[in-house]
Design an enzyme around this catalytic site. Sequence first.
Site, PDB file in Angstrom:
ATOM      1  N   LEU A 231     103.965 -13.208  -4.860  1.00  0.00           N
ATOM      2  CA  LEU A 231     102.768 -13.771  -4.090  1.00  0.00           C
ATOM      3  C   LEU A 231     102.392 -12.264  -3.714  1.00  0.00           C
ATOM      4  O   LEU A 231     101.160 -12.164  -2.866  1.00  0.00           O
ATOM      5  CB  LEU A 231     103.332 -14.231  -2.934  1.00  0.00           C
ATOM      6  CG  LEU A 231     104.173 -16.069  -3.676  1.00  0.00           C
ATOM      7  CD1 LEU A 231     104.015 -16.962  -2.290  1.00  0.00           C
ATOM      8  CD2 LEU A 231     103.033 -16.441  -4.446  1.00  0.00           C
TER       9      LEU A 231
ATOM     10  N   SER B 268     103.957  -6.570  -2.639  1.00  0.00           N
ATOM     11  CA  SER B 268     103.047  -5.133  -2.176  1.00  0.00           C
ATOM     12  C   SER B 268     101.473  -5.349  -2.391  1.00  0.00           C
ATOM     13  O   SER B 268     101.368  -4.012  -1.331  1.00  0.00           O
ATOM     14  CB  SER B 268     104.095  -4.128  -3.587  1.00  0.00           C
ATOM     15  OG  SER B 268     103.426  -5.037  -5.125  1.00  0.00           O
TER      16      SER B 268
ATOM     17  N   ASP C 216      96.302  -7.673  -8.106  1.00  0.00           N
ATOM     18  CA  ASP C 216      96.997  -7.783  -6.892  1.00  0.00           C
ATOM     19  C   ASP C 216      96.336  -7.143  -6.288  1.00  0.00           C
ATOM     20  O   ASP C 216      95.655  -7.323  -5.430  1.00  0.00           O
ATOM     21  CB  ASP C 216      97.794  -7.342  -6.755  1.00  0.00           C
ATOM     22  CG  ASP C 216      98.947  -7.941  -7.873  1.00  0.00           C
ATOM     23  OD1 ASP C 216      98.684  -9.296  -8.683  1.00  0.00           O
ATOM     24  OD2 ASP C 216     100.019  -7.603  -8.257  1.00  0.00           O
TER      25      ASP C 216
END
Length: 406
Positions: free
Chosen positions: A145, A148, A192
């Site tokens: 998820l 980082s 991300d």
Amino acid sequence: MASQTEQNTTPNLAMKSDDTLRSSVLESFRSAYGVEADGVFFAPGRVNLLGAHLDYNGGDVLPVAVDLGIAGAFALRDRDTIRLRSLQADQIVEISLEDLDGKIDPARGWANYVLGTAKLLFERVGQRRGFDAVFDSNLPMAAGLSSSAAIEVVTAYALDALLGAGVPLVDLARIGHRAEREYVGVQCGIMDQFASALGREGHALWLHCTQETFEYVPLSKGALQILVVDTRKSRKLAEVAFNDRVRECAEAHAILRAKVRDLPALADYTRADLADVEADLSIEQHRRARHVITEMRRIREGVASLKAGDLASFGAQVVASHVSTAEDYEVSCDELDLVVHESCRLARVHGARLTGAGFGGCAIVLAEPDAVPEVRETVGRSFQDRFGVEPGFRVLTPGGGPRMLH
Ligand code: GLA
């Protein structure tokens, strides 16, 4: 990619509210450093609906920022040190500003994400300041998820705000991404950090990774819920396997460029191009390239279906994406396959797939709201019977990007 720890030991998809996170980091900041923090900031994690492993292959992705993430209490200091504490790690890391230029110490673990981001943000704004920070999270760590990216983006956002630098969100995302590649050493793409920095409530982010351009696609809340299922399977060695996939794709791209035509990214080629070089590729290179090329088609068709409100077609692309990720990209595992397989047998479930890099971690299930209890019950039971572990479940709300927690 999330890799602060190899073990995903989170007992349940934790449910600390923003208020709880805020009080926990403020209190811990006070007791660790003996002063008040200047502010508490938050950045979200993400799930990815379609476009598996396409970001570093120059393709499109469709992530959604979620209502779980990482909170950090920060204060700038007039000394040349950085002190960091995480409530998940029970370790205080202290380094001098000068050491930011030194060799990366892997023993610092999660703190390297923060240090790399701080170093690059300081370079961008042209000043360096000592600071103290404490982090807490309601995002499962190393579960796919993107904890980082959340810690990178919260760090970039907080330092930018406290320094009053006004760096655009897109650049904060780029700084987090560079920190992960250059400082931590994971060859990830931009998905991300962009999802965390640019998330918009109720929307997915359709991101074209080569151009770094994007469009928000609305998600109709009443019709579709995103249920995240945590397999609790550790993503041991995920970083090595991830970097192997990056390399295999780069090799396939180099062969296509040399033998067929020179296109900027692997995702730009067609199946016909791939057929022309099949004999020149290893089995692995061929499979990885086939996933990338077919996934590009799935994401384009999937976005069109989503925009048209055709959830059945969208779900079919999501399931096909999982199959390709499992068979051609080989980053799934029995636990993730079971969640996808069992949930897709149920009525009013439109699709399911692994999310994030794979190798363990979480799957997402796209279900109509009233199907959620049955998914929990049926998938939970089959999973427990087969693996002897109870998976974690949580309905995610598509959330916004980074913010200050007041
Ligand atoms: C990890 C990486 C991302 C992306 C996904 C797979 O999360 O950090 O950049 O490559 O895996 O889609």
